[in-house]
Design a protein around this motif. Structure first.
Motif, PDB file in Angstrom:
ATOM      1  N   TRP A  74       0.829  -1.202   0.000  1.00  0.00           N
ATOM      2  CA  TRP A  74       0.000   0.000   0.000  1.00  0.00           C
ATOM      3  C   TRP A  74       0.862   1.251   0.000  1.00  0.00           C
ATOM      4  O   TRP A  74       1.860   1.324   0.699  1.00  0.00           O
ATOM      5  CB  TRP A  74      -0.903   0.023   1.247  1.00  0.00           C
ATOM      6  CG  TRP A  74      -1.955  -1.030   1.217  1.00  0.00           C
ATOM      7  CD1 TRP A  74      -1.914  -2.243   1.813  1.00  0.00           C
ATOM      8  CD2 TRP A  74      -3.197  -0.956   0.531  1.00  0.00           C
ATOM      9  NE1 TRP A  74      -3.048  -2.937   1.548  1.00  0.00           N
ATOM     10  CE2 TRP A  74      -3.859  -2.171   0.765  1.00  0.00           C
ATOM     11  CE3 TRP A  74      -3.814   0.012  -0.272  1.00  0.00           C
ATOM     12  CZ2 TRP A  74      -5.102  -2.431   0.242  1.00  0.00           C
ATOM     13  CZ3 TRP A  74      -5.059  -0.255  -0.777  1.00  0.00           C
ATOM     14  CH2 TRP A  74      -5.690  -1.458  -0.536  1.00  0.00           C
TER      15      TRP A  74
ATOM     16  N   GLU B 299      -3.208  -8.990   2.530  1.00  0.00           N
ATOM     17  CA  GLU B 299      -2.949  -7.558   2.641  1.00  0.00           C
ATOM     18  C   GLU B 299      -4.238  -6.768   2.831  1.00  0.00           C
ATOM     19  O   GLU B 299      -4.305  -5.832   3.626  1.00  0.00           O
ATOM     20  CB  GLU B 299      -2.213  -7.058   1.393  1.00  0.00           C
ATOM     21  CG  GLU B 299      -0.804  -7.601   1.240  1.00  0.00           C
ATOM     22  CD  GLU B 299       0.134  -7.057   2.308  1.00  0.00           C
ATOM     23  OE1 GLU B 299      -0.197  -6.027   2.919  1.00  0.00           O
ATOM     24  OE2 GLU B 299       1.187  -7.680   2.533  1.00  0.00           O
TER      25      GLU B 299
ATOM     26  N   THR C 167      -5.407  -4.412   6.086  1.00  0.00           N
ATOM     27  CA  THR C 167      -5.816  -3.021   5.913  1.00  0.00           C
ATOM     28  C   THR C 167      -7.192  -2.773   6.516  1.00  0.00           C
ATOM     29  O   THR C 167      -7.405  -1.784   7.216  1.00  0.00           O
ATOM     30  CB  THR C 167      -5.825  -2.653   4.418  1.00  0.00           C
ATOM     31  OG1 THR C 167      -4.514  -2.817   3.899  1.00  0.00           O
ATOM     32  CG2 THR C 167      -6.277  -1.216   4.224  1.00  0.00           C
TER      33      THR C 167
END
Length: 333
Positions: free
Chosen positions: A10, A103, A107
């Protein structure tokens, strides 16, 4: 190397792959720009990975099954690699989808935590507060307030500093505390002061003292009575001295102290009588002293101080509101 197996990272709200960082003209330069993703696409992908069916994902997000399929297809086009194999009308996650989901899930957990913290701040359940107070309010009143506040705001952190009013004014002016409670007057710049209470000092005496027979004690009643006074560096001492001088009443004074709590303690030991603030008087109820109104009136005037140009936090405003409420419950004006 298979580009689709790279683990994305990110950058702010943008998903970035290692391909992005490859210099122009290199063997790995395939003309890809930054990968732009929408939150809704990620929500649809996450919902599918949790439910494992488009119908289940649609139920989680409260949208239609075709909308889930469309968002996932848009996500795959944005990522430029396939997340699912289409087999017999079903979506089967690829190994890349499993990597990507790790991922995404991290997040979303972080976003959920941020949302939870925001809700706590909004409800004043979370936050920190540093309060400086004069001793008169520190021993019983402030602990009572903190105990009630803690029941409603269990995650709030509160630090209490106890100082004379002049030091409190200094701390507030220097922005070392969120707000302070001290006795007027205040002279420093850089602070805002509002009245917290203005109520008269009362005369305290040992339990059973002859003065307890009077409904109100005047300064002339104190002639020849051992008197314990506030010390000369306190705000009220000048007013006390003036009343004795104006009434031409000599004081039999051997002891003085900087705060009412010490005076009340000496009175309880039978060392004399003295003027104390009403917060201390309440604290010493049933502890060897009686109190009576005193004439002429000498006001105990306390102010709330906070740094100018720095508004109180939400938790600070909630705490100040509770201070005011409990003061009224105690019958102190």
């Amino acid at each position: 190397m298979n580009e689709t197996s790279e683990r994305p990272r990110w950058r702010g709200a943008t998903m970035v792959t290692d391909a992005e960082k490859t210099p122009k003209g290199s063997a790995r330069d395939i003309g890809y720009g930054p990968v732009r993703l929408s939150v809704r696409q990620l929500e649809a992908f996450r919902a599918f990975m949790l439910a494992r069916t488009t119908n289940g994902a649609a139920a989680i997000l409260g949208i239609s099954q075709p909308a889930i399929s469309r968002l996932i297809e848009q996500l795959e086009r944005s990522l430029r690699f396939e997340l699912f194999d289409r087999k017999n009308g079903r979506l089967v996650p690829t190994p890349e989808a499993d990597i990507f989901f790790e991922e995404v899930e991290r997040t979303f957990v972080s976003v959920d935590k941020i949302s939870e913290i925001a809700r706590d701040i909004q409800a004043a359940r979370m936050g920190s507060l540093t309060v400086a107070t004069m001793p008169a309010l520190a021993h019983a009143f402030l602990p009572t307030v903190i105990a009630r506040f803690a029941r409603q705001h269990p995650q709030a952190r509160i630090s209490v500093l106890v100082f004379p009013s002049t030091k409190i004014e200094e701390l507030v002016s220097a922005h070392h505390v969120d707000f302070g409670l001290g006795e007027f007057p205040f002279v420093r710049s850089g602070i805002n002061a509002a009245e917290f209470c203005c109520t008269p000092y009362v005369l305290a005496m040992p339990t059973g003292h002859p003065l307890a027979a009077l409904p109100t004690v005047s300064v002339t009643d104190l002639a020849g009575v051992p008197f314990i006074s506030l010390s000369s560096n306190t705000a009220a001492r000048h007013a006390i001295d003036q009343q004795f001088l104006m009434a031409n009443v000599p004081r039999e004074q051997y002891y003085d102290a900087q705060n009412s709590g010490v005076i009340a303690g000496m009175i309880a030991q039978g060392l004399g009588v003295g003027l104390i603030d009403p917060f201390t008087a309440r604290d010493f109820q049933g502890r060897g002293i009686d109190v009576r109104p005193f004439e002429p009136n000498i006001p105990f005037r306390v102010g709330v101080l906070h740094p100018a140009h720095r508004p109180l936090s939400r938790v600070g405003r909630e705490f100040l509101g509770m201070l005011q409420a409990i003061r009224k419950e105690w019958g102190i004006k």
